[in-house]
Motif scaffolding. Sequence first.
Motif, mmCIF file in Angstrom:
data_model
loop_
_atom_site.group_PDB
_atom_site.id
_atom_site.type_symbol
_atom_site.label_atom_id
_atom_site.label_comp_id
_atom_site.label_asym_id
_atom_site.label_seq_id
_atom_site.Cartn_x
_atom_site.Cartn_y
_atom_site.Cartn_z
ATOM 1 N N PHE A 185 46.190 55.436 43.822
ATOM 2 C CA PHE A 185 46.012 55.028 42.434
ATOM 3 C C PHE A 185 46.602 53.642 42.207
ATOM 4 O O PHE A 185 45.992 52.791 41.545
ATOM 5 N N VAL A 186 47.775 53.375 42.787
ATOM 6 C CA VAL A 186 48.393 52.043 42.676
ATOM 7 C C VAL A 186 47.519 51.003 43.361
ATOM 8 O O VAL A 186 47.300 49.908 42.828
ATOM 9 N N TYR A 187 46.993 51.340 44.547
ATOM 10 C CA TYR A 187 46.093 50.412 45.247
ATOM 11 C C TYR A 187 44.877 50.094 44.383
ATOM 12 O O TYR A 187 44.436 48.950 44.296
ATOM 13 N N ARG A 188 44.332 51.141 43.749
ATOM 14 C CA ARG A 188 43.151 50.949 42.906
ATOM 15 C C ARG A 188 43.479 50.054 41.715
ATOM 16 O O ARG A 188 42.696 49.173 41.364
ATOM 17 N N GLN A 189 44.639 50.254 41.081
ATOM 18 C CA GLN A 189 45.038 49.416 39.956
ATOM 19 C C GLN A 189 45.184 47.961 40.380
ATOM 20 O O GLN A 189 44.754 47.052 39.665
ATOM 21 N N ARG A 190 45.782 47.732 41.545
ATOM 22 C CA ARG A 190 45.929 46.356 42.047
ATOM 23 C C ARG A 190 44.565 45.717 42.290
ATOM 24 O O ARG A 190 44.350 44.552 41.971
ATOM 25 N N TYR A 191 43.663 46.491 42.873
ATOM 26 C CA TYR A 191 42.334 45.956 43.145
ATOM 27 C C TYR A 191 41.612 45.609 41.845
ATOM 28 O O TYR A 191 40.996 44.545 41.722
ATOM 29 N N GLU A 192 41.686 46.502 40.860
ATOM 30 C CA GLU A 192 41.016 46.244 39.581
ATOM 31 C C GLU A 192 41.627 45.045 38.863
ATOM 32 O O GLU A 192 40.910 44.251 38.256
ATOM 33 N N ALA A 193 42.949 44.882 38.949
ATOM 34 C CA ALA A 193 43.598 43.718 38.343
ATOM 35 C C ALA A 193 43.123 42.443 39.025
ATOM 36 O O ALA A 193 42.822 41.440 38.360
ATOM 37 N N LYS A 194 43.020 42.498 40.341
ATOM 38 C CA LYS A 194 42.543 41.338 41.101
ATOM 39 C C LYS A 194 41.105 41.010 40.718
ATOM 40 O O LYS A 194 40.755 39.845 40.520
ATOM 41 N N ARG A 195 40.296 42.030 40.565
ATOM 42 C CA ARG A 195 38.893 41.816 40.210
ATOM 43 C C ARG A 195 38.760 41.273 38.785
ATOM 44 O O ARG A 195 37.953 40.398 38.518
ATOM 45 N N ASP A 196 39.598 41.787 37.848
ATOM 46 C CA ASP A 196 39.501 41.370 36.449
ATOM 47 C C ASP A 196 39.924 39.925 36.226
ATOM 48 O O ASP A 196 39.276 39.197 35.477
ATOM 49 N N ILE A 197 41.023 39.507 36.847
ATOM 50 C CA ILE A 197 41.497 38.139 36.604
ATOM 51 C C ILE A 197 40.941 37.142 37.605
ATOM 52 O O ILE A 197 41.125 35.941 37.435
ATOM 53 N N GLY A 198 40.280 37.608 38.613
ATOM 54 C CA GLY A 198 39.729 36.723 39.630
ATOM 55 C C GLY A 198 40.694 36.585 40.795
ATOM 56 O O GLY A 198 41.911 36.605 40.612
ATOM 57 N N VAL A 199 40.154 36.427 41.972
ATOM 58 C CA VAL A 199 40.962 36.375 43.179
ATOM 59 C C VAL A 199 41.892 35.167 43.162
ATOM 60 O O VAL A 199 43.060 35.271 43.538
ATOM 61 N N ASP A 200 41.410 34.007 42.699
ATOM 62 C CA ASP A 200 42.236 32.802 42.701
ATOM 63 C C ASP A 200 43.461 32.966 41.809
ATOM 64 O O ASP A 200 44.590 32.656 42.216
ATOM 65 N N GLN A 201 43.263 33.455 40.599
ATOM 66 C CA GLN A 201 44.387 33.640 39.681
ATOM 67 C C GLN A 201 45.320 34.736 40.187
ATOM 68 O O GLN A 201 46.541 34.618 40.093
ATOM 69 N N TRP A 202 44.756 35.789 40.747
ATOM 70 C CA TRP A 202 45.569 36.863 41.299
ATOM 71 C C TRP A 202 46.459 36.335 42.417
ATOM 72 O O TRP A 202 47.652 36.653 42.484
ATOM 73 N N PHE A 203 45.875 35.483 43.273
ATOM 74 C CA PHE A 203 46.646 34.918 44.377
ATOM 75 C C PHE A 203 47.730 33.979 43.855
ATOM 76 O O PHE A 203 48.863 33.984 44.351
ATOM 77 N N LYS A 204 47.414 33.189 42.820
ATOM 78 C CA LYS A 204 48.424 32.306 42.219
ATOM 79 C C LYS A 204 49.576 33.122 41.647
ATOM 80 O O LYS A 204 50.740 32.746 41.801
ATOM 81 N N ASN A 205 49.245 34.232 40.986
ATOM 82 C CA ASN A 205 50.281 35.111 40.446
ATOM 83 C C ASN A 205 51.139 35.693 41.563
ATOM 84 O O ASN A 205 52.363 35.794 41.434
ATOM 85 N N LEU A 206 50.501 36.065 42.654
ATOM 86 C CA LEU A 206 51.218 36.625 43.794
ATOM 87 C C LEU A 206 52.175 35.589 44.393
ATOM 88 O O LEU A 206 53.342 35.895 44.672
ATOM 89 N N VAL A 207 51.703 34.357 44.537
ATOM 90 C CA VAL A 207 52.541 33.282 45.065
ATOM 91 C C VAL A 207 53.695 32.998 44.106
ATOM 92 O O VAL A 207 54.840 32.808 44.531
ATOM 93 N N TYR A 208 53.405 32.992 42.803
ATOM 94 C CA TYR A 208 54.451 32.748 41.803
ATOM 95 C C TYR A 208 55.539 33.815 41.887
ATOM 96 O O TYR A 208 56.730 33.503 41.866
ATOM 97 N N GLU A 209 55.138 35.083 41.985
ATOM 98 C CA GLU A 209 56.111 36.175 42.086
ATOM 99 C C GLU A 209 56.932 36.063 43.372
ATOM 100 O O GLU A 209 58.143 36.298 43.367
ATOM 101 N N ALA A 210 56.281 35.682 44.469
ATOM 102 C CA ALA A 210 57.001 35.524 45.736
ATOM 103 C C ALA A 210 57.997 34.372 45.640
ATOM 104 O O ALA A 210 59.135 34.482 46.122
ATOM 105 N N ASP A 211 57.598 33.265 45.009
ATOM 106 C CA ASP A 211 58.506 32.131 44.829
ATOM 107 C C ASP A 211 59.694 32.507 43.956
ATOM 108 O O ASP A 211 60.833 32.104 44.219
ATOM 109 N N LYS A 212 59.424 33.274 42.899
ATOM 110 C CA LYS A 212 60.489 33.717 42.002
ATOM 111 C C LYS A 212 61.487 34.607 42.756
ATOM 112 O O LYS A 212 62.702 34.453 42.601
#
Length: 165
Positions: A93-120
């Motif tokens: 269910f968590v995997y599915r939520q992550r996938y849907e979030a990635k699909r909704d905001i777009g892969v590029d924005q999702w990746f930017k968010n992921l990089v931002y969280e990793a930097d933080k």
Amino acid sequence: MRRGGSNPSPNLMRDTFGQEIEQTYSVILTDPNFERRLKAFDPRLKLMFDQGSKRWIVLEWAYDNSGWNRILVAEDKEGNPKPLGEWVFNRLFVYRQRYEAKRDIGVDQWFKNLVYEADKEKEKKSENWSDNHQAMLREDITQWRKASKELKNEPIADATAGYPK
């Protein structure tokens, strides 16, 4: 009667790929309807026992029809086999939520968010390390000062002079 072979047992369990479920891991499959529940959760999922690692794995048919992808291995943090149960559905269910979030905001924005969280997180760890390092340096300086005063036969601590005992 056949020679050289054994009669197939009517109670012999097989996974979806037709592999015989040996006694060594049939104990791990505590819910005989688990595979049906998995299919009801998502028809693109398949349960299989990996003979090499002796672990249950969940496979997913790729969206681009390129084949099966291993998405989950039934093991704990130490790498020991873990019985199948509700934790599998919770993780899926968590995997599915992550996938849907990635699909909704777009892969590029999702990746930017992921990089931002990793930097933080990296910055937070670095700051924590820096604070610990500074505390260690302050303690070292205090010890060196005490040792220096001791060598000079001066008082190590003097409450009236403003430094600790």
